[in-house]
Design a protein around this motif. Sequence first.
Motif, short mmCIF file in Angstrom:
data_model
loop_
_atom_site.label_atom_id
_atom_site.label_comp_id
_atom_site.label_asym_id
_atom_site.label_seq_id
_atom_site.Cartn_x
_atom_site.Cartn_y
_atom_site.Cartn_z
N ASP A 127 -8.89 3.89 5.92
CA ASP A 127 -7.74 3.01 5.81
C ASP A 127 -8.05 1.58 6.27
O ASP A 127 -7.16 0.85 6.69
N ASN A 133 4.67 -4.94 2.42
CA ASN A 133 3.66 -4.35 3.31
C ASN A 133 3.22 -2.95 2.89
O ASN A 133 2.65 -2.23 3.68
N LYS A 134 3.48 -2.61 1.66
CA LYS A 134 3.00 -1.30 1.20
C LYS A 134 1.64 -1.47 0.53
O LYS A 134 1.48 -2.29 -0.37
N SER A 135 0.67 -0.69 0.94
CA SER A 135 -0.64 -0.81 0.31
C SER A 135 -0.60 -0.07 -1.03
O SER A 135 0.22 0.82 -1.25
N PRO A 139 0.95 3.79 6.97
CA PRO A 139 1.65 2.60 6.46
C PRO A 139 1.28 1.37 7.29
O PRO A 139 0.90 1.49 8.46
N ILE A 140 1.41 0.21 6.68
CA ILE A 140 1.22 -1.04 7.42
C ILE A 140 2.54 -1.32 8.13
O ILE A 140 3.60 -1.31 7.51
N THR A 141 2.45 -1.55 9.46
CA THR A 141 3.71 -1.72 10.18
C THR A 141 4.13 -3.19 10.26
O THR A 141 5.28 -3.48 10.51
N ALA A 142 3.19 -4.10 10.10
CA ALA A 142 3.53 -5.52 10.15
C ALA A 142 4.59 -5.83 9.08
O ALA A 142 4.61 -5.21 8.02
N ARG A 177 -3.15 -4.57 9.23
CA ARG A 177 -3.05 -3.16 9.60
C ARG A 177 -3.20 -2.97 11.09
O ARG A 177 -2.55 -2.13 11.70
N ASP A 230 -1.12 3.64 -0.50
CA ASP A 230 0.10 4.31 -0.08
C ASP A 230 1.06 4.51 -1.25
O ASP A 230 1.65 5.56 -1.43
#
Lengths: 154, 297
Positions: free
Chosen positions: A43, A22-24, B2-5, B43, A27
């Motif tokens: 974002d 889940n890290k873009s 950050p993406i929390t999923a 997101r 990021d």
Amino acid sequence: MKKHSIEFKLNGDIVKAEVLPNKSLLDFLRSDMGIKSPKVGCDRGDCGACTVLMNGKTVRSCLVLAVEADGCEIVTCEGANANKLTQKLQKKFHEKNAFQCGFCAPGVILSATELLSENPKAGREEIKEAISGNLCRCTGYEPIVEAIEEAAKK
Amino acid sequence: MPITAQFEYEKVKSWSEALSLKSAKGSSAKILAGGTDLVVLLRENWVSPDLLIDLKGLEGISDISFKNGVLTLGANVTFSDLIKSQTVKKHFTALWEAAQTVASVGVRNRATVAGNICSAVPCADSAGPLLVYEAEINLLSEKESRKIPAEKWFTGPKKTAIEPNEILHSIEIKAPVSKTSAAYLKLSRYEGEDLAQASITALLDCDKNYKIAFGSLAPTPRRAYKTEEFLKGKKIDKETLSQAGKIFEKEIAPISDIRSSKEYRLHMAKVMLSRALEKTVSRYYKGVPHYGEGMIE
Ligand code: FES
Ligand code: FES
């Protein structure tokens, strides 16, 4: 979540890392690699401030997962200077004083680089279309378009 | 941010691996194509899959092929790929034209046609062209493969005929056999990056059969069969267009949303229908403009 090992080229260097799914990419570049030219704007894919080149094509790094970069070639503004075309563009942007705050600049420069590498003689309409996904809150776009036009002429 | 999923990620090496994962996980597994919709949804925590299946490593997944008059688009063909394809430009003008109106280059380089119709929002740009060209969608599951005509694909807003154990494999479109012309028209608040307030796709063949599809004017993209029926064999003139507009108005069911009001959509739908038909007719005789010209036309 399981970590994944990825290996890819970043601005010419091989990078190996372990990343969570889940890290873009945005990021990852900014916080893990210390590459700060891609900016966090919206974002969510709307503004283009996070633009990077992925295998030569512009993508929005906020919408790409870092794991997806495995095996790819990523170029950010930090590494784009190696490209003659980008250098030429940067010179024109400089001459025209085309940016103000500069937040949109890395994205615009990469979008223009992609355009001119595919279409070296791009005209005004094509230039506008190519940067239509890069929002600029300062300039009103005119000097940006002019600078790219000049770079396309020579 | 950050993406929390939280989810797992699997880049599959074969279709069988992809299909067995999909059938084991069902709707809790999502297919990751360009990510331009899915990552936004993740997101915002609007979807919460356990697993993302990435098909991009599969052979031929990004291929556009044209054999025996049939165009096949792999599941990872992007809008930029469509724009660069001479075949698409030549035989499927409306699709080619719609591709250019999708967001901006940085999105088109990633966003796929398959993803566009799987997200199935009412404003999906590729939907209208796929409807008028009568595309077929190839679906695979572990046990079988099936084809769904585009017209049966969209079952509701963001809903499609795909089953939770199925994966979209490719999209097929037969090139029209006789001479045709087509156009895609999109109305948005400003040029550049915006979703459609309304869109019309029109196609004309040598027997004066018209095919019309619309987007953002009902819960799903659809064909306007009654308007088509009325126009059949007719020459496009002012009177015909005004009558067609009246029929068309009853076929659509626009709503008010952030992009425009219902009334504005109702009005513009008719205007755009006329423009799309006039453009299609003129293209039938004069041909299609070049890239670049097309955008300022
Ligand atoms: S931060 Fe990625 S498009 Fe705005
Ligand atoms: S120069 Fe400030 S956003 Fe473009």
